[in-house]
Design a protein around this motif. Structure first.
Motif, PDB file in Angstrom:
ATOM      1  N   UNK A  84      -9.068  -0.223   6.226  1.00 25.33           N
ATOM      2  CA  UNK A  84     -10.188   0.536   5.800  1.00 25.33           C
ATOM      3  C   UNK A  84     -10.320   0.664   4.553  1.00 25.33           C
ATOM      4  N   UNK A  85      -9.077   0.573   3.444  1.00 23.16           N
ATOM      5  CA  UNK A  85      -9.185   0.505   2.442  1.00 23.16           C
ATOM      6  C   UNK A  85      -9.637  -0.562   1.716  1.00 23.16           C
ATOM      7  N   UNK A  86     -10.077  -1.811   2.395  1.00 20.97           N
ATOM      8  CA  UNK A  86     -10.503  -3.498   1.651  1.00 20.97           C
ATOM      9  C   UNK A  86     -12.220  -2.541   2.050  1.00 20.97           C
ATOM     10  N   UNK A  87     -12.321  -2.346   3.488  1.00 21.93           N
ATOM     11  CA  UNK A  87     -13.835  -1.880   3.768  1.00 21.93           C
ATOM     12  C   UNK A  87     -14.437  -0.642   2.714  1.00 21.93           C
ATOM     13  N   UNK A  88     -13.366   0.073   2.123  1.00 21.28           N
ATOM     14  CA  UNK A  88     -13.694   1.385   1.042  1.00 21.28           C
ATOM     15  C   UNK A  88     -13.921   0.807  -0.618  1.00 21.28           C
ATOM     16  N   UNK A  89     -12.961  -0.480  -0.628  1.00 18.23           N
ATOM     17  CA  UNK A  89     -12.894  -1.063  -1.778  1.00 18.23           C
ATOM     18  C   UNK A  89     -15.235  -1.640  -2.009  1.00 18.23           C
ATOM     19  N   UNK A  90     -15.256  -2.172  -1.010  1.00 12.55           N
ATOM     20  CA  UNK A  90     -16.029  -2.928  -0.852  1.00 12.55           C
ATOM     21  C   UNK A  90     -17.533  -2.281  -0.955  1.00 12.55           C
ATOM     22  N   UNK A  91     -17.696  -1.260  -0.232  1.00 10.31           N
ATOM     23  CA  UNK A  91     -18.000  -0.180   0.044  1.00 10.31           C
ATOM     24  C   UNK A  91     -18.728   0.997  -1.682  1.00 10.31           C
ATOM     25  N   UNK A  92     -17.626   0.856  -2.066  1.00 13.18           N
ATOM     26  CA  UNK A  92     -17.803   1.471  -3.596  1.00 13.18           C
ATOM     27  C   UNK A  92     -18.285   0.715  -3.883  1.00 13.18           C
ATOM     28  N   UNK A  93     -17.946  -1.040  -4.376  1.00 16.36           N
ATOM     29  CA  UNK A  93     -18.642  -2.424  -4.749  1.00 16.36           C
ATOM     30  C   UNK A  93     -20.033  -1.773  -3.958  1.00 16.36           C
TER      31      UNK A  93
END
Length: 681
Positions: free
Chosen positions: A575-584
């Motif tokens: 989920x944290x990885x998804x959050x990082x990509x979503x922010x990008x």
């Protein structure tokens, strides 16, 4: 424990089939072929076996329980082996080996004795010579044990056995104690020994000493001479009390000269007994000749005649005996004088053959002839005495009168018939006493009757019948004693079992119970206690199983929790990885791609705060962008309309409309600015 082989002894080289059969029936001990069981006791079972390496017959004493079941019994068993190993004496049983069977049970390989036990020989009856030939070697065996610091503590006929050549052997050191040992494998206060042969100090629960063994030896000596132990009762506890309180037993008249020896052996106080077995042997050798064993030695000195009682260490003056001793010495002196005179003068006096014949044939005295009148009077007196019950005796009795008649007339039919009538009367009295249960009185009557008429069949048959009754009662008494001894053993094991049960030592408790049940299989208290022990063991096993299940469940839950924790950690990382990509994607303005990453992360962690917050922001931004697009389109449209309106004349109404439109456009711009500010925040 005593043991004896069966009469039929298989050859040591038995066939393979017999070995296979024995291996199926008996325990397996490496290096030995088990033949049969020959004895069983409270602590062990004895088997007859053949040692394979040497081909010799041995006795295998096998501990009743496995090696780890009861350390107390195992240590006592090992102690017996160590004691036998250090005692080397021809009258002490020999040990060959000690080891562990395939069933993990300790065993002793000891000498096999085929000559039976002293208990069996006492039943058959022993002479004084046989008694001495047995008691002396056993005393020597005890001396050897005592010199090596070993107290037997259970000297009795069943523990004295015989080799094939009749040599007596002391056996069963199972309850023996080593002097000065720091470890005692006997419960405190527990009486050790057999009630019928137990010294007073053992009966009081005190430690056994050398004098305790000598007391047991004295009981055995009395039993060999008389045929039964000195103290007997229906109850073992009463027997023990007799050892403590009853007066010293008295030997029959023919053994009266041994009484002082027995008094020392059976003294109530240990200090009053012999100091050791060697002192006893020295005294009995000086008092009783080793060849005949019938009379004591007497030392005669000048002055007052004295009898030295080596047994008691006392000297008794015998002034009443002096005249008899003087007569004896007078006769001896006269005989010696006559011999001396004859020797000195045999050359001077010539004895002729006629003189010898005259000396050899003295003149006969005339025979006194009794008249018929005297015989008639004696017959009448005998008849009256017979009816009055005055049958026998040296005084006025029917037998004496009949004997007197036969001295006058050897073939007097009435006197012979009268003696036969006396014998028949004794037969009647003997039968009467037998039916009343007074067997000894019956035997006494029979003895008197047979002394008068030894060949009367009725007396002989009745004596046989009475002797059978006596033997039956004796056997019943022996069996009763055995049962009483077993009862004491069972009671002792019950006490030990209850003590172990209170300490919750259940396996030791079961061991004590099983030992007690070997003595009395149907002992109600032992059986009831065994049920309690088994119930407690089952309950403990159930509790252990429950705890194991609980522990297993806890471990399983822990594993599940750990797995879930790991899975949650993995999902949160995803989920944290998804959050990082979503922010990008958000920064790049790719709102759709950012929302896809947010949805993917929320699928892994539905309550992820960062993703939820970003999703809300994206919705707001997307709405703002949409509004900006709408405003731009409206602005563009208004601009186009304004440009188009410049080419047309302005009407007053149109001017009002343009002012309203501009105001509306300004409101939109203000809304866009506010939205941008909120996004920046």
């Amino acid at each position: 424990m005593s043991f004896q082989g069966s009469p039929q002894t298989p050859s040591p080289g038995a066939g393979q089939a017999n070995i296979s059969l024995r291996s199926q029936r008996w325990v397996q001990i490496p290096g030995y072929d088990i033949e049969c069981e020959i004895g069983r006791g409270g602590m062990a079972t004895v088997y007859r076996a053949v040692q394979q390496s040497l081909g010799r017959r041995v006795a295998i004493k096998l501990l009743a329980h496995e090696l780890n079941d009861d350390n107390e019994f195992a240590e006592r068993f090992k102690k017996e082996g160590r004691i036998l190993a250090q005692l080397s004496h021809p009258n002490i049983i020999t040990i060959h080996d000690i080891g562990v069977s395939q069933e993990d049970r300790l065993f002793l390989s000891i000498e096999y004795l085929s000559g039976g036990t002293l208990k069996e020989r006492i039943k058959q009856g022993l002479s004084i010579d046989s008694t001495l030939q047995i008691i002396k070697p056993i005393a020597k065996a005890l001396s050897c044990a005592h010199q090596n610091g070993v107290i037997h503590r259970d000297v009795k006929p069943s523990n004295i056995m015989f080799r094939y050549d009749g040599l007596p052997v002391l056996t069963d050191f199972g309850v023996a104690r080593t002097v000065g040992a720091k470890t005692i494998y006997t419960a405190a206060g527990l009486i050790v020994g057999s009630p019928g042969y137990m010294s007073p100090e053992q009966a009081m629960g005190e430690s056994a000493t050398i004098q305790s063994d000598l007391y047991g030896l004295g009981v055995v000596l009395y039993e060999m001479l008389v045929g039964h132990p000195p103290y007997q009762a229906n109850n073992p506890l009463v027997t023990i009390l007799k050892h403590l309180n009853d007066p010293l037993p008295q030997l029959p008249d023919q053994y009266r000269y041994i009484q002082p020896i027995l008094n020392r052996l059976l003294a109530k106080k240990a200090a009053d007994r012999y100091q050791n077995a060697d002192e006893f042997l020295d005294v009995i050798d000086r008092i009783i000749p080793i060849d005949t064993g019938t009379q004591p030695k007497i030392d005669v000195t000048h002055g007052d005649q004295i009898l030295t009682e080596s047994i008691s260490g006392k000297i008794q003056k015998l002034p009443k005996k002096r005249p008899y001793f003087l007569v004896f010495f007078g006769i001896i002196s006269i005989v010696l004088l006559v011999i001396a005179i004859g020797y000195n003068f045999q050359s001077k006096i010539k004895i002729t053959e006629p003189m010898l014949l005259k000396l050899a044939n003295p003149v006969k005295k005339p025979t006194l002839i009794r008249s018929n009148t005297e015989i008639s009077v004696l017959l009448q007196q005998a008849e009256v005495q017979l009816k009055a019950g005055l049958l026998t005796g040296t005084g006025q009795s029917a037998e004496a009168n009949y004997r007197q008649i036969l001295k006058i007339d050897h073939d007097n039919a009435q006197a012979l018939a009268g003696l036969e009538n006396i014998a028949k009367e004794y037969e009647r009295l003997a039968r009467q006493r037998m039916e009343a249960g007074a067997l000894q009185e019956s035997l006494d009557y029979l003895k008197k009757g047979l002394s008068i008429a030894p060949k009367i069949e009725g007396l002989l048959r009745l004596r046989q019948e009475v002797e059978q009754h006596v033997a039956k009662i004796r056997d019943q008494k022996i069996e009763q004693e055995r049962q009483q001894e077993a009862q004491i053993q069972a009671q002792q094991f019950l006490i030990q079992a209850k003590s172990s049960f209170r300490e919750n030592s259940l396996q030791i408790t079961l061991a004590h119970i099983e030992q007690g049940l070997l003595a009395i299989p149907d002992h109600p208290e032992l059986l009831a206690l065994r049920e309690q022990v088994m119930a407690r063991i089952i309950e403990q096993q159930r509790q252990v199983a429950t705890r194991q299940q609980q522990e297993e469940e806890a471990q399983r839950q822990a594993k599940i929790a750990e797995h879930q924790k790991a899975e949650q950690a993995r999902q949160r990382a995803e989920a944290n990885q998804c959050l990082a990509r979503a922010l990008n994607y958000q920064k790049a303005g790719r709102y759709t791609a950012s929302l896809q990453q947010i949805d993917k992360g929320l699928a892994a962690v539905p309550n992820h705060e960062g993703l939820l917050r970003l999703k809300e922001q994206l919705h707001v931004e997307a709405s703002a962008v949409q509004q900006q697009k709408v405003i731009r389109r409206q602005t563009a449209r208004i601009a186009n309309e304004k440009k188009h309106a410049q080419h047309k004349p302005i009407k007053a109404s149109s001017v009002g409309e343009n002012d309203a439109t501009m105001k509306k456009l300004q409101d939109i711009r203000n809304s866009i600015d506010a939205l941008n500010q909120s996004l920046i925040k």
